[in-house]
Motif scaffolding. Sequence first.
Motif, short mmCIF file in Angstrom:
data_model
loop_
_atom_site.label_atom_id
_atom_site.label_comp_id
_atom_site.label_asym_id
_atom_site.label_seq_id
_atom_site.Cartn_x
_atom_site.Cartn_y
_atom_site.Cartn_z
N SER A 77 -15.79 15.52 -12.28
CA SER A 77 -14.50 16.26 -11.38
C SER A 77 -14.06 15.37 -10.51
CB SER A 77 -15.12 17.65 -10.98
OG SER A 77 -16.37 17.24 -10.28
N ASP A 78 -14.87 14.70 -9.83
CA ASP A 78 -14.49 13.59 -8.79
C ASP A 78 -13.57 12.49 -9.33
OD1 ASP A 78 -15.92 14.93 -6.84
OD2 ASP A 78 -17.40 13.58 -6.75
N ARG A 79 -13.86 12.06 -10.53
CA ARG A 79 -13.03 11.12 -11.23
C ARG A 79 -11.63 11.66 -11.39
NH1 ARG A 79 -17.92 9.44 -13.98
NH2 ARG A 79 -17.13 10.53 -15.91
N ILE A 80 -11.85 12.76 -11.87
CA ILE A 80 -10.35 13.54 -12.56
C ILE A 80 -9.47 13.80 -11.19
CG2 ILE A 80 -9.56 15.61 -13.38
CD1 ILE A 80 -11.96 16.01 -15.52
N PHE A 81 -9.98 14.33 -10.12
CA PHE A 81 -9.33 14.58 -9.15
C PHE A 81 -8.84 13.46 -8.44
CE2 PHE A 81 -11.78 18.69 -8.83
CZ PHE A 81 -10.57 19.63 -8.97
N SER A 82 -9.47 12.35 -8.48
CA SER A 82 -9.12 10.95 -7.84
C SER A 82 -7.83 10.55 -8.70
CB SER A 82 -10.35 9.91 -8.08
OG SER A 82 -9.62 8.76 -7.34
N GLN A 119 -20.16 16.90 -11.25
CA GLN A 119 -19.56 16.58 -9.90
C GLN A 119 -18.85 15.13 -10.12
OE1 GLN A 119 -19.42 18.47 -7.31
NE2 GLN A 119 -18.08 16.94 -6.51
N PHE A 123 -15.32 19.83 -15.81
CA PHE A 123 -15.47 20.19 -14.42
C PHE A 123 -16.88 20.70 -14.07
CE2 PHE A 123 -10.98 20.02 -14.90
CZ PHE A 123 -10.51 19.53 -13.67
N ASP A 150 -13.47 5.38 -6.86
CA ASP A 150 -12.43 4.40 -7.25
C ASP A 150 -12.87 3.14 -7.22
OD1 ASP A 150 -10.52 6.50 -7.49
OD2 ASP A 150 -10.50 6.58 -4.97
N LEU A 169 -5.82 12.47 -10.42
CA LEU A 169 -4.73 13.14 -10.29
C LEU A 169 -4.07 13.16 -8.90
CD1 LEU A 169 -6.12 16.48 -11.82
CD2 LEU A 169 -4.49 14.88 -12.86
N SER A 170 -4.78 12.67 -8.16
CA SER A 170 -4.23 12.22 -6.86
C SER A 170 -3.35 11.05 -6.71
CB SER A 170 -5.35 12.53 -5.62
OG SER A 170 -6.13 11.09 -5.83
#
Length: 399
Positions: free
Chosen positions: A234-239, A231, A228, A252, A241-242
């Motif tokens: 963290s963007d790939r991880i949040f994407s 950036q 995290f 994506d 998880l969503s």
Amino acid sequence: MTSESLPSNSAGGGRARTARIRLGEVVTAESGNYFLLLGTTLFLVLLGLVMVLSSSSIDSYTARQGFFGVFWKQGLFALIGIPLMLVVSRIPTRFWKRWAWVGLAVALAVQMLVFTPLGDEVGGNLNWVAIGGYTFQPSELVKLALVIWLGTIMAKKEALLSRWGHLVIPVFPVTALALGLVLIGGDLGTVMIMAGLVLGGLFFAGVKLRMLAVPILVGATVAVVVAFSSQSRSDRIFSFLSGTNADYQGVDWQTQHGEWALAGGNVFGVGLGNSKAKWSWLPAADNDYIFAIIGEELGLVGAVVVLLLFVALAIAFVRIIRSTHDMFARVVTGAVMVWLIGQAFVNIAVVLGLLPVLGVPLPLISSGGSALLTTLAAIGIVLSIAREVGRDTRVGLEA
């Protein structure tokens, strides 16, 4: 026939029988484990060359290297790597035990070159060294050196592994140094594979899991913090998880096109060389996402064959581990197994959308000379172990 000729003929027959016996010793079949590991490895390398040729042709042409530019490089590394593997398989394990510390020191020194002007940043990771137009990944050499060193240390401390202090010194500090040098460069995926192979080696050494709890918790905490801190990560991880793939034009893009490539292959694929995704739609088509091209061109059947080949590779490793009581052999074979099978699992899981993008190649199949050479060398060491185990078994049976 004279009496004088009898000894001569008898001697001649003896020499012939001796020659046949010696020839037989040369061509005596190695153990089944040896040939299972060797055969599976060669099949994966050949399949990898075919898929690298297919997946890289378009990007190679647009980069003005010709349709075969990437393939010729990968083929050259395969021509070097396969004989290297066979040569390494003939080297006795005592050689690796003798030079384990030196090998690890050299590997770490080479890894430090990434922080000099020779360092080359690829994909946001400072984990390459460029010399005279050629690049290589020192962390792959660190993996190999770490496997050999860990096996040597565990063999020396075999009777002391129940004591916490003999794990702390020198295993954890040296491992932390090796992983730290790679982590500073930003290659979290490679660090996770390295941590996995170390834990795998300790597990097959018989170290109790409760003694590994603290290092695992510390390592997991560091991994989360590092993940995290970037950036893009963290963007790939949040994407991930969503689960929405909402940022189609951004983080994506690769994941979405990889899934479309797999879906387009159906059961039997669109045919070798007929991929649409490789026409500059799928980044890293010949490397991190080569499994997507396999699924598109060879279909579900081809993807399952690749999975079964890695299962066969794992079976060969497990059989070698079960056939020996030597600590060095068990640790090295177990660590190499976790390295290759674990990395294959992570790569395929990323392509299938089961993990966020980590940027690790598919062993023996993806393009990349550093990874191919070190992987084949590691398998060569395990083949050497299989040969020694098979030889000891034959000697025991003859006795």
